[in-house]
Design a protein around this motif. Structure first.
Motif, short mmCIF file in Angstrom:
data_model
loop_
_atom_site.label_atom_id
_atom_site.label_comp_id
_atom_site.label_asym_id
_atom_site.label_seq_id
_atom_site.Cartn_x
_atom_site.Cartn_y
_atom_site.Cartn_z
N ASN B 97 1.01 -0.95 0.27
CA ASN B 97 -0.12 0.08 0.40
C ASN B 97 1.06 1.26 -0.27
O ASN B 97 0.37 2.49 -0.54
CB ASN B 97 -1.35 0.31 1.13
CG ASN B 97 -2.20 -0.96 1.23
OD1 ASN B 97 -2.27 -1.03 -0.53
ND2 ASN B 97 -2.92 -1.43 2.38
N ASN B 100 2.84 2.38 -3.24
CA ASN B 100 1.50 2.27 -4.19
C ASN B 100 0.48 3.39 -4.06
O ASN B 100 0.34 4.26 -4.95
CB ASN B 100 0.23 1.61 -3.41
CG ASN B 100 0.41 0.07 -4.72
OD1 ASN B 100 0.38 -0.23 -5.96
ND2 ASN B 100 0.73 -0.44 -3.89
N LEU B 101 0.84 4.61 -2.77
CA LEU B 101 0.43 5.39 -2.73
C LEU B 101 2.23 6.66 -2.84
O LEU B 101 2.39 7.83 -2.21
CB LEU B 101 -0.25 5.51 -1.48
CG LEU B 101 -1.46 5.22 -1.33
CD1 LEU B 101 -1.70 4.83 -0.02
CD2 LEU B 101 -2.64 5.55 -2.24
N PHE B 147 10.95 -1.33 -9.62
CA PHE B 147 9.47 -0.76 -10.14
C PHE B 147 8.73 -0.56 -8.86
O PHE B 147 7.69 0.42 -9.17
CB PHE B 147 8.63 -1.43 -11.20
CG PHE B 147 8.26 -2.75 -9.29
CD1 PHE B 147 9.69 -4.21 -9.22
CD2 PHE B 147 6.82 -3.08 -8.93
CE1 PHE B 147 8.95 -5.24 -8.29
CE2 PHE B 147 6.67 -4.17 -8.51
CZ PHE B 147 8.15 -5.30 -7.79
N LEU B 148 8.95 -0.25 -7.67
CA LEU B 148 8.50 0.41 -6.58
C LEU B 148 8.98 1.58 -6.17
O LEU B 148 7.90 2.69 -5.78
CB LEU B 148 8.56 -0.17 -5.46
CG LEU B 148 8.20 -2.02 -5.56
CD1 LEU B 148 8.69 -2.83 -4.19
CD2 LEU B 148 6.94 -1.98 -5.60
N LEU B 157 1.03 4.63 -7.57
CA LEU B 157 0.29 4.54 -8.66
C LEU B 157 -0.56 4.67 -9.80
O LEU B 157 0.10 4.99 -10.70
CB LEU B 157 0.06 2.79 -8.45
CG LEU B 157 -0.77 2.09 -9.45
CD1 LEU B 157 0.39 1.60 -10.02
CD2 LEU B 157 -1.44 0.86 -9.03
N LEU B 158 -1.14 5.76 -8.94
CA LEU B 158 -2.37 6.14 -10.14
C LEU B 158 -1.44 7.41 -11.20
O LEU B 158 -1.90 6.96 -12.50
CB LEU B 158 -3.47 6.67 -9.29
CG LEU B 158 -4.13 7.96 -9.87
CD1 LEU B 158 -5.19 7.21 -10.61
CD2 LEU B 158 -5.69 8.52 -8.97
N LEU B 161 0.35 5.62 -13.28
CA LEU B 161 -0.54 4.90 -15.11
C LEU B 161 -0.85 6.02 -15.57
O LEU B 161 -1.21 5.51 -17.15
CB LEU B 161 -1.72 4.22 -13.57
CG LEU B 161 -1.61 3.61 -13.55
CD1 LEU B 161 -2.79 2.65 -12.86
CD2 LEU B 161 -1.11 1.94 -14.21
N LYS B 162 -1.29 7.44 -15.08
CA LYS B 162 -1.44 8.39 -16.08
C LYS B 162 -0.40 8.64 -16.56
O LYS B 162 -0.52 9.22 -17.98
CB LYS B 162 -2.04 9.87 -14.81
CG LYS B 162 -3.29 9.67 -14.20
CD LYS B 162 -3.24 10.61 -13.49
CE LYS B 162 -3.64 12.03 -13.79
NZ LYS B 162 -4.33 13.08 -12.98
N LYS B 165 -0.35 6.33 -19.50
CA LYS B 165 -1.38 6.39 -20.51
C LYS B 165 -0.89 5.72 -21.47
O LYS B 165 -0.69 7.09 -22.01
CB LYS B 165 -2.59 7.06 -20.25
CG LYS B 165 -3.82 6.35 -20.34
CD LYS B 165 -5.08 6.95 -20.01
CE LYS B 165 -6.14 7.24 -20.64
NZ LYS B 165 -6.98 8.09 -20.34
#
Lengths: 426, 167
Positions: B97, B100-101, B147-148, B157-158, B161-162, B165
């Motif tokens: 978590n 990911n943040l 990758f972390l 992560l958000l 991903l943006k 994209k």
């Protein structure tokens, strides 16, 4: 699958999901997700804004299940709003699998036949290892990681070591899977697992019903394990057939087991000598035999949660309380884990027995366990079938929660002090 | 020194087994991080929420972040501006978590040596993060997969991903 390399159940499940013949411990692989479960708290209210921001859609709606269990029934305007977001989003996304206010995610998901041996699943909740009882590799993730799964259908895993808990013998009457688990958490600590795969095996585990196995897998989370696995056997398959899972979904289930010469660490336990266990505040690892707690007098006895209020848990409590009333000054609260299990308990007379004993029956939801809604009052002493007794989890920091099995919680309610159900049965 | 490094961070020293319910208490989970932030760690460290400042670090004992999957337990530390958490071990779920943040977690076997109120720096030697104490002592941490670190660099992560994209 290659027969040449011996593997653990965890390795086999991950290898299948990664599209590989085998995987090595420590290696990081990307897995295809067969099923993702999320609930009203970690799901739509957190996922929808992120998906919208990305302009992305769920990779396969048939592979997601939304459960409303944390904020139901809504107790205030904020909770109402969270629940409304979940319902509106479910409609907008046209989710085919939504289970609304019918019970706790870890109970209703398998109840509907969603979990079958060999699957690789994730859940937006830490007790998602419950799926391991059905021979699934299933683990909990947070909302943002769930976003990644929803967009790609994939997730990374570092292939874990396997810690095999081998239980010989047979549990005594009045001792249950919850006691086995509290004992293991007590022995190995809250991170004893170090994010490995814990596997439960041996005659005492095989003798357990599916509901009891779910309790073991569920609380693997309290050992810090990523997954808590039990290889499928006749009990698993009979159970799944019984709830209507089609035979074609069970074909090949026998391949999901740990090879005897695979590399794993094993710990041995004897179920026949296990006494009821109690975890003192404020850690599930703070576990000792029930006999050490007889001076503690709880004012609240709580039978609830995914790991303590399934049909068999209710039956266990009723078997202790039958024909008797709880002690003066003790409030017994029962929150059955699902509507189906409650209906069955009603049909069997179990609910009436609990009501006659003085129980207050609460809705089929996470209730006090998650600490999101009604919680326990300042300074109260609680004995509870839930999974966690962290300081401040279920109310103010002054609340002291003892964890125990439904037998022990019922016996304690009956006697007004923490008690061994075996004495009641004697 | 690269962009992931920092120095002169003020240390909040916590014990072992700091759980998610202490970081993000259930009673406030209905609300956003600004509200959860006021109550972060209130059950175990009452002066934390009011005293924490941008760029501080938490140094804790083993098993930081045990318990729930609620990622607000990691998000709240990002919200409060913590530069990193330094501990000998983490809950595996919390570890996922946090990255990911975009919250940096340093796995430091010698974290227990670091004291409350001390100032520390963090420097990356290749993929090995090193904590540098005020007295000059250097404490090596476990390497972090690239990758972390990409998620830390992107802020989670958000945003990652943006960035990735396809246009």
């Amino acid at each position: 699958m290659s027969a040449a390399v011996s593997q653990t159940l965890a390795q086999k499940l991950i290898a299948r999901a990664a599209g590989r013949s085998h995987v090595a411990v420590g290696e990081v692989v990307t897995c295809n997700v067969d099923l993702a479960m999320f609930h009203d708290s970690s799901g739509p209210r957190r996922l929808k804004p992120m998906l919208d921001e990305l302009g992305a859609e769920i990779w396969d709606k048939n592979k997601v299940v939304l459960v409303l269990d944390h904020y139901v029934p809504a107790q205030d305007a904020d909770a109402q709003q969270i629940v409304q977001i979940a319902r509106d989003t479910a409609k907008q996304w046209k989710l085919p699998h939504v289970i609304d206010s019918e019970g706790i995610c870890h109970v209703v998901l398998p109840e509907r036949g969603h979990l079958k041996p060999g699957m690789f699943c994730v859940g937006g909740d830490s007790h998602s290892p419950t799926g391991g009882a059905f021979g699934c590799y299933m683990f909990g993730i947070g909302a943002t990681e769930m976003l990644g799964v929803c967009v790609t259908g994939q997730i990374w895993v570092q292939v874990p070591r396997t810690l095999r808990m081998h239980w010989s013998g047979r549990l005594q009457h009045g001792v249950s899977a919850k006691d086995m688990m509290l004992h293991m958490v007590g022995r190995f600590g809250m991170n004893g697992g170090q994010y490995q795969a814990v596997e439960f095996a041996g005659p005492a585990v095989q003798a357990l019903s599916m509901a009891e196995r779910m309790t073991l897998s569920n609380m693997s989370a309290e050992m810090g394990a990523q997954a808590g696995l039990i290889a499928a056997d006749e009990t698993t398959l009979n159970h799944l057939r019984g709830i209507g899972v089609a035979p074609e979904h069970l074909a090949g289930a026998e391949q999901w087991f740990t090879d005897t010469d695979a590399d794993y660490e094993q710990q041995d336990f004897d179920a026949s000598t296990l006494s009821p266990q109690v975890a003192a505040p404020h850690s599930p690892a703070n576990t000792r035999d029930v006999a050490e707690f007889v001076d503690v007098s709880p004012s609240i006895a709580y039978i609830g949660a995914c790991t303590g209020a399934k049909l068999e848990d209710l039956r266990a409590a009723a078997s202790v309380l039958k024909g008797q009333r709880v002690a003066a000054g003790v409030q017994l609260m029962v929150a059955p884990a699902s509507a189906r299990e409650q209906a069955q308990a009603t049909q069997e007379g179990v609910m009436q027995t609990l009501l006659d004993a003085g129980a207050t029956v609460l809705p089929n939801s996470c209730g006090a366990c998650a600490g999101y809604g009604a919680t326990f009052p300042e300074g109260s002493t609680v004995i509870s079938t839930t999974a966690r007794n962290f300081k401040g989890r279920m109310g103010p920091a002054s609340v002291n929660v003892y964890l125990a099995s439904p037998y022990t919680v019922a016996a304690s309610a009956l006697r007004g002090r923490i008690s061994d159900a075996r004495e009641v049965f004697a | 020194m690269n962009k992931r490094s920092f120095d002169n961070a003020r240390v909040w020293r916590l014990g072992a087994d700091v759980d998610t319910d202490a970081l993000a208490p259930g009673a406030y989970m209905k609300h956003g991080l600004e509200v959860i932030g006021w109550h972060c760690l209130e059950a175990v460290r009452t002066d934390f929420a009011s005293g924490v400042r941008e760029g501080d670090v938490i140094v804790a004992g083993a098993n930081f972040g045990i318990g729930s999957s609620r990622e607000q337990a990691a998000g709240v530390l990002r919200h409060l501006g913590l530069a990193a958490v330094i501990a000998p071990s983490y809950s595996g779920l919390y570890f996922r978590n946090a990255f990911n943040l975009g919250l940096l977690l340093l796995t430091c076997p010698d974290a227990v040596k670091i004291e409350e109120g001390e100032r520390v720096g963090v420097s990356f030697e290749g993929d090995i993060p090193v904590v540098i104490r005020a007295n000059g002592q250097r404490l090596a941490c476990a390497p972090i997969p690239e990758f972390l670190m990409d998620m830390v660099d992107a802020g989670g992560l958000l945003p990652l991903l943006k960035q990735r994209k396809p246009a």
